[in-house]
Design a protein around this motif. Structure first.
Motif, PDB file in Angstrom:
ATOM      1  N   PRO A 123      -9.262  -2.723  -1.387  1.00 58.59           N
ATOM      2  CA  PRO A 123     -10.114  -2.823  -0.184  1.00 58.59           C
ATOM      3  C   PRO A 123     -10.604  -4.252   0.052  1.00 58.59           C
ATOM      4  O   PRO A 123     -11.803  -4.532  -0.001  1.00 58.59           O
ATOM      5  N   SER A 152     -10.818  -2.309   9.914  1.00 56.63           N
ATOM      6  CA  SER A 152     -11.473  -1.570   8.830  1.00 56.63           C
ATOM      7  C   SER A 152     -10.527  -1.265   7.663  1.00 56.63           C
ATOM      8  O   SER A 152     -10.922  -0.604   6.709  1.00 56.63           O
ATOM      9  N   LEU A 153      -9.287  -1.741   7.748  1.00 54.08           N
ATOM     10  CA  LEU A 153      -8.300  -1.454   6.703  1.00 54.08           C
ATOM     11  C   LEU A 153      -7.712  -2.741   6.136  1.00 54.08           C
ATOM     12  O   LEU A 153      -7.557  -3.728   6.862  1.00 54.08           O
ATOM     13  N   ASP A 157       0.948   4.562   2.056  1.00 52.56           N
ATOM     14  CA  ASP A 157       0.420   5.181   3.268  1.00 52.56           C
ATOM     15  C   ASP A 157       0.922   6.610   3.386  1.00 52.56           C
ATOM     16  O   ASP A 157       2.125   6.874   3.240  1.00 52.56           O
ATOM     17  N   LYS A 185      -3.883   7.880   5.854  1.00 55.81           N
ATOM     18  CA  LYS A 185      -4.597   7.406   4.667  1.00 55.81           C
ATOM     19  C   LYS A 185      -3.811   6.254   4.024  1.00 55.81           C
ATOM     20  O   LYS A 185      -2.580   6.317   3.946  1.00 55.81           O
ATOM     21  N   ARG A 186      -4.540   5.239   3.579  1.00 52.66           N
ATOM     22  CA  ARG A 186      -3.903   4.078   2.951  1.00 52.66           C
ATOM     23  C   ARG A 186      -4.542   3.804   1.594  1.00 52.66           C
ATOM     24  O   ARG A 186      -5.756   3.627   1.505  1.00 52.66           O
ATOM     25  N   LEU A 217      -8.235   4.830   1.569  1.00 51.78           N
ATOM     26  CA  LEU A 217      -9.055   4.581   2.746  1.00 51.78           C
ATOM     27  C   LEU A 217      -8.505   5.376   3.923  1.00 51.78           C
ATOM     28  O   LEU A 217      -7.288   5.426   4.145  1.00 51.78           O
ATOM     29  N   ALA A 220      -8.006   5.966   7.935  1.00 52.55           N
ATOM     30  CA  ALA A 220      -7.933   5.186   9.176  1.00 52.55           C
ATOM     31  C   ALA A 220      -8.171   6.123  10.349  1.00 52.55           C
ATOM     32  O   ALA A 220      -7.371   7.019  10.617  1.00 52.55           O
ATOM     33  N   SER A 268       0.834  -1.204   0.000  1.00 53.74           N
ATOM     34  CA  SER A 268       0.000   0.000   0.000  1.00 53.74           C
ATOM     35  C   SER A 268       0.866   1.250   0.000  1.00 53.74           C
ATOM     36  O   SER A 268       2.070   1.207   0.285  1.00 53.74           O
ATOM     37  N   ARG A 317     -15.273  -2.402   1.621  1.00 50.93           N
ATOM     38  CA  ARG A 317     -15.846  -1.080   1.355  1.00 50.93           C
ATOM     39  C   ARG A 317     -16.886  -1.215   0.242  1.00 50.93           C
ATOM     40  O   ARG A 317     -16.806  -2.118  -0.592  1.00 50.93           O
TER      41      ARG A 317
END
Length: 397
Positions: free
Chosen positions: A267, A190-191, A169, A262-263, A252, A254, A167, A208
């Motif tokens: 998803p 959630s990630l 980040d 942010k990442r 996404l 966090a 990812s 998501r």
């Protein structure tokens, strides 16, 4: 699982949109649920907080007409053991069973995690590319840690070539001094992972909403191809089952980590196993229930887990071991039930709101919420908004 605040917001919105003070704007409103199942999830909350956000604690509850289902599909079977399973399942949901020993009552008990995996995913080596094989199979557990552990075990059974996606980040505006490696090490339910490992044939869970209603949070896919910037897969089950889809990388946010960031990543997560809460609304032909390190800790979780199948022998359970009188034996499963949910009376905890006394007076709801102060929107702002909306509509066309 719906939070009562959601229904209150819907009530206010419909009355506003339909420009009247009737309950839900005067339209027919139907909601369905089972109080034996899981209550609203309140982050960091316990029993009191769950009950406070439960629909029966809302002032709206007394104004609803209650209807009950009268036909149990599981009881239609001619198989005596399945009829017993259906009846005992209802008793489990209302708390008539305490600690549950899985001795051919709610499922088949096994002695190891490996045996559980082999029961749920028998002959997986010969079916790792078979979408129909994975569609009706899953292992469920109360916590994400156990789910991740089981997913790793099953993932390693595949001999397909592995592809690793890292990812990107980035920090928020207020945390620009933090090194990227710190964000890479952070994880959250959630990630997706910073280092996402995938193989062709992997079963993935979408975390998501990408393209509702086709690809939503909770949809499962089986991977058919892996590209540099896209994952190709087929949807498992549902109205769009078998349809090929493309999963892109998205950004996404966090918020439930020590440091917000942010990442940008696909998803998705591995989904041979999933949490009990995430399995909501799904029915499996072969299901494993893993209760080793953590037992069910919330109201209705055990009932919810056992009701993912229609036949008693479709459920395989591993509860771990305990020492009793110098001998080891399989632990019973803890059944947590808030019995006050099924009582005729339930305390309304909404403050500063009168109680509903008549179901027939829809106009009653017009006086329950304080009137919001009207805000004058400048004419220039409205014109700018309309121009922007017109431009967006034109772009879509």
């Amino acid at each position: 699982m719906a939070n009562k605040i959601t229904l209150t917001a819907l009530n206010i919105t419909l009355r506003d949109v339909l420009e009247n003070d009737k309950f839900m704007g005067g339209i027919v409103f139907v909601c369905a649920g089972d109080f034996r199942q899981i209550l609203p999830v309140i982050r960091g909350g316990g029993k009191n907080e769950e009950l406070e956000h439960f629909i029966k604690s809302s002032y709206l509850w007394e104004g609803l007409t209650k209807l009950e289902l009268t036909e149990n599909v599981r009881l239609k079977t001619n198989y005596v053991r399945n009829k017993s399973f259906a009846k005992n399942l209802l008793k489990l949901g209302t708390g008539e069973f305490g600690p549950v020993y899985f001795l051919e009552i709610f499922g088949i008990s096994v002695k190891t995690r490996e045996e559980l995996v082999n029961k749920a995913y028998d002959e997986i080596e010969n079916n790792h590319l078979n979408a129909s094989y994975f569609e009706k199979r899953a292992i469920i557990s109360p916590t994400n840690d156990d789910v991740d552990s089981i997913n790793s075990v099953i993932y390693e059974k595949s001999e397909e070539e592995e592809v690793v996606y890292n990812s990107v980040d980035t920090a928020t505006e207020n945390d620009t001094g933090i090194q990227t490696s710190v964000f890479n090490a952070l994880t959250s339910p959630s990630l997706p992972l910073h280092q996402l490992k995938v193989k062709i044939g992997s079963v993935l869970l979408i975390i998501r909403n990408i393209c509702p209603p086709k690809l939503c949070n909770g949809s499962r896919i089986i991977v058919t191809n892996l590209k540099k910037n896209v994952i190709v897969g087929k949807i498992l089950g549902g109205s769009y089952g078998g349809e090929e889809v493309l999963i892109p990388k998205i950004t996404l946010g966090a918020q439930d980590t020590p440091v917000p960031f942010k990442r940008k990543q696909f998803p998705v997560k591995l989904s041979y196993a999933m949490t009990i809460n995430k399995s909501q609304g799904q029915t499996f032909e072969r299901c494993g229930l893993f209760l080793d390190s953590v037992q069910c800790f919330a109201h209705g979780q055990l009932y919810f887990a056992c009701s993912r199948v229609t036949n008693w022998n479709s459920l395989t359970v591993y509860t771990g071991w305990e020492k009793v009188n110098d001998e080891y034996q399989l632990r019973p499963a803890i059944n947590r039930v808030y019995k006050e949910l099924f009582s005729g009376e339930f305390d309304n905890v909404d403050e500063n709101l009168p109680q509903v006394t008549s179901e027939s007076e829809a106009s009653f709801f017009a006086q329950e919420e304080p009137e919001l102060e009207k805000v004058e929107i400048p004419k220039e702002v409205l014109q700018a908004f309309r121009r922007r909306r017109y431009q967006d509509d034109s772009a879509r066309l």
